[in-house]
Design a protein around this motif. Structure first.
Motif, PDB file in Angstrom:
ATOM      1  N   TRP A  11       0.821  -1.217   0.000  1.00  0.00           N
ATOM      2  CA  TRP A  11       0.000   0.000   0.000  1.00  0.00           C
ATOM      3  C   TRP A  11       0.851   1.261   0.000  1.00  0.00           C
ATOM      4  CZ3 TRP A  11      -3.784  -1.509   4.452  1.00  0.00           C
ATOM      5  CH2 TRP A  11      -4.772  -2.347   3.947  1.00  0.00           C
ATOM      6  N   SER A  12       1.816   1.297   0.894  1.00  0.00           N
ATOM      7  CA  SER A  12       2.510   2.559   1.125  1.00  0.00           C
ATOM      8  C   SER A  12       3.738   2.765   0.252  1.00  0.00           C
ATOM      9  CB  SER A  12       2.891   2.675   2.601  1.00  0.00           C
ATOM     10  OG  SER A  12       3.738   1.611   2.962  1.00  0.00           O
ATOM     11  N   ALA A  13       4.450   1.714  -0.052  1.00  0.00           N
ATOM     12  CA  ALA A  13       5.693   1.875  -0.810  1.00  0.00           C
ATOM     13  C   ALA A  13       5.628   1.232  -2.185  1.00  0.00           C
ATOM     14  CB  ALA A  13       6.861   1.284  -0.019  1.00  0.00           C
ATOM     15  N   LYS A  14       4.503   0.612  -2.479  1.00  0.00           N
ATOM     16  CA  LYS A  14       4.332  -0.062  -3.778  1.00  0.00           C
ATOM     17  C   LYS A  14       5.415  -1.116  -4.014  1.00  0.00           C
ATOM     18  CE  LYS A  14       0.957   2.771  -4.691  1.00  0.00           C
ATOM     19  NZ  LYS A  14       0.136   2.842  -3.529  1.00  0.00           N
ATOM     20  N   ARG A  15       5.790  -1.788  -2.925  1.00  0.00           N
ATOM     21  CA  ARG A  15       6.805  -2.844  -3.006  1.00  0.00           C
ATOM     22  C   ARG A  15       6.103  -4.198  -2.936  1.00  0.00           C
ATOM     23  NH1 ARG A  15      11.182  -0.200   1.092  1.00  0.00           N
ATOM     24  NH2 ARG A  15      11.698   1.545  -0.245  1.00  0.00           N
ATOM     25  N   VAL A  16       6.347  -5.030  -3.912  1.00  0.00           N
ATOM     26  CA  VAL A  16       5.674  -6.320  -3.978  1.00  0.00           C
ATOM     27  C   VAL A  16       6.419  -7.394  -3.185  1.00  0.00           C
ATOM     28  CG1 VAL A  16       4.892  -8.146  -5.548  1.00  0.00           C
ATOM     29  CG2 VAL A  16       4.662  -5.751  -6.208  1.00  0.00           C
ATOM     30  N   TRP A  17       7.749  -7.389  -3.197  1.00  0.00           N
ATOM     31  CA  TRP A  17       8.482  -8.474  -2.552  1.00  0.00           C
ATOM     32  C   TRP A  17       8.233  -8.566  -1.049  1.00  0.00           C
ATOM     33  CZ3 TRP A  17      12.162  -7.632   1.130  1.00  0.00           C
ATOM     34  CH2 TRP A  17      12.723  -6.359   1.197  1.00  0.00           C
ATOM     35  N   PRO A  18       8.096  -7.448  -0.272  1.00  0.00           N
ATOM     36  CA  PRO A  18       7.763  -7.634   1.145  1.00  0.00           C
ATOM     37  C   PRO A  18       6.375  -8.259   1.339  1.00  0.00           C
ATOM     38  CG  PRO A  18       8.680  -5.444   0.800  1.00  0.00           C
ATOM     39  CD  PRO A  18       8.413  -6.035  -0.545  1.00  0.00           C
ATOM     40  N   LEU A  19       5.457  -7.957   0.417  1.00  0.00           N
ATOM     41  CA  LEU A  19       4.139  -8.580   0.487  1.00  0.00           C
ATOM     42  C   LEU A  19       4.264 -10.087   0.321  1.00  0.00           C
ATOM     43  CD1 LEU A  19       1.024  -8.450   0.556  1.00  0.00           C
ATOM     44  CD2 LEU A  19       1.107  -8.172  -1.936  1.00  0.00           C
ATOM     45  N   GLY A  20       5.047 -10.518  -0.653  1.00  0.00           N
ATOM     46  CA  GLY A  20       5.246 -11.949  -0.870  1.00  0.00           C
ATOM     47  C   GLY A  20       5.889 -12.633   0.316  1.00  0.00           C
ATOM     48  N   ILE A  21       6.901 -11.984   0.881  1.00  0.00           N
ATOM     49  CA  ILE A  21       7.579 -12.550   2.052  1.00  0.00           C
ATOM     50  C   ILE A  21       6.627 -12.597   3.243  1.00  0.00           C
ATOM     51  CG2 ILE A  21       9.413 -12.163   3.757  1.00  0.00           C
ATOM     52  CD1 ILE A  21      11.092 -11.039   1.415  1.00  0.00           C
ATOM     53  N   GLY A  22       5.900 -11.501   3.470  1.00  0.00           N
ATOM     54  CA  GLY A  22       4.975 -11.446   4.599  1.00  0.00           C
ATOM     55  C   GLY A  22       3.870 -12.478   4.493  1.00  0.00           C
ATOM     56  N   LEU A  23       3.281 -12.603   3.317  1.00  0.00           N
ATOM     57  CA  LEU A  23       2.190 -13.559   3.143  1.00  0.00           C
ATOM     58  C   LEU A  23       2.679 -15.007   3.163  1.00  0.00           C
ATOM     59  CD1 LEU A  23      -0.118 -11.783   0.544  1.00  0.00           C
ATOM     60  CD2 LEU A  23      -0.266 -11.815   3.048  1.00  0.00           C
ATOM     61  N   THR A  24       3.884 -15.236   2.638  1.00  0.00           N
ATOM     62  CA  THR A  24       4.461 -16.578   2.714  1.00  0.00           C
ATOM     63  C   THR A  24       4.749 -16.954   4.169  1.00  0.00           C
ATOM     64  OG1 THR A  24       5.443 -16.335   0.528  1.00  0.00           O
ATOM     65  CG2 THR A  24       6.367 -18.048   1.949  1.00  0.00           C
ATOM     66  N   GLY A  25       5.325 -16.021   4.919  1.00  0.00           N
ATOM     67  CA  GLY A  25       5.579 -16.263   6.344  1.00  0.00           C
ATOM     68  C   GLY A  25       4.287 -16.480   7.110  1.00  0.00           C
ATOM     69  N   ALA A  26       3.276 -15.656   6.832  1.00  0.00           N
ATOM     70  CA  ALA A  26       1.989 -15.803   7.506  1.00  0.00           C
ATOM     71  C   ALA A  26       1.348 -17.145   7.162  1.00  0.00           C
ATOM     72  CB  ALA A  26       1.063 -14.655   7.136  1.00  0.00           C
ATOM     73  N   ALA A  27       1.491 -17.576   5.904  1.00  0.00           N
ATOM     74  CA  ALA A  27       0.942 -18.879   5.518  1.00  0.00           C
ATOM     75  C   ALA A  27       1.636 -20.006   6.287  1.00  0.00           C
ATOM     76  CB  ALA A  27       1.096 -19.093   4.011  1.00  0.00           C
ATOM     77  N   GLY A  28       2.958 -19.930   6.412  1.00  0.00           N
ATOM     78  CA  GLY A  28       3.686 -20.941   7.183  1.00  0.00           C
ATOM     79  C   GLY A  28       3.299 -20.931   8.655  1.00  0.00           C
ATOM     80  N   MET A  29       3.180 -19.728   9.216  1.00  0.00           N
ATOM     81  CA  MET A  29       2.764 -19.630  10.620  1.00  0.00           C
ATOM     82  C   MET A  29       1.330 -20.121  10.789  1.00  0.00           C
ATOM     83  SD  MET A  29       4.471 -16.139  12.105  1.00  0.00           S
ATOM     84  CE  MET A  29       4.333 -15.080  10.688  1.00  0.00           C
TER      85      MET A  29
END
Length: 153
Positions: free
Chosen positions: A106-124
């Protein structure tokens, strides 16, 4: 559970608490401070850092208040504090991973942190689901808890 290794009267409780659980929480908290200093996204991202810092503090408190032998749901005052702070720390970590990823998009228009965050959240989420689905006496509950902490840490 990791907590059973650090329970009152466990053979290596002090080592597990002071060289395992508490330093893990301090490390997460320090990472959150570094995140605040380096992540120049905006106010959306700040909430993710706050969730992360609160999760780290939850693990520190869980290490300071040991669970009773066998880590039952009910027990001494220390047991109750341990259970609530550890459970809260797990939930806050899950929410932080999602929020940091989404807010970076949303704020920085960066896709890779979204992928990392959602992948980590999926694992958790996978690990947390299995911790609950198998019940407290499931023989692999400690494995699932370690999987959660591995993805998180």
């Amino acid at each position: 559970f990791v907590s059973e290794l650090a329970a009152i009267d466990a053979p290596y409780a002090n080592i597990m608490n002071w060289a395992g659980i508490i330093p893990f929480g301090v490390g997460v908290f320090l990472f959150a401070i570094g995140f605040f200093k380096r992540a120049h996204f905006n106010h959306f991202t700040i909430l993710g850092g706050v969730l992360l810092a609160a999760s780290g503090l939850g693990f520190v408190i869980a290490g300071l208040y040991q669970c009773d032998a066998g880590c039952p749901f009910e027990g001494s005052r220390s047991q109750v504090i341990h259970n609530w702070t550890a459970f809260s720390a797990f939930i806050l970590a899950f929410l932080a991973a999602i929020w940091i990823g989404v807010s970076s998009l949303w704020s920085a228009k960066r896709v890779w942190p979204l992928g990392i965050g959602l992948t980590g959240a999926a694992g958790m989420g996978w690990a947390f689901y299995h911790m609950g689905a198998g019940g407290i006496d499931h023989p692999l509950i400690g494995f699932y808890q370690r999987c959660f902490r591995y993805v998180y840490g």
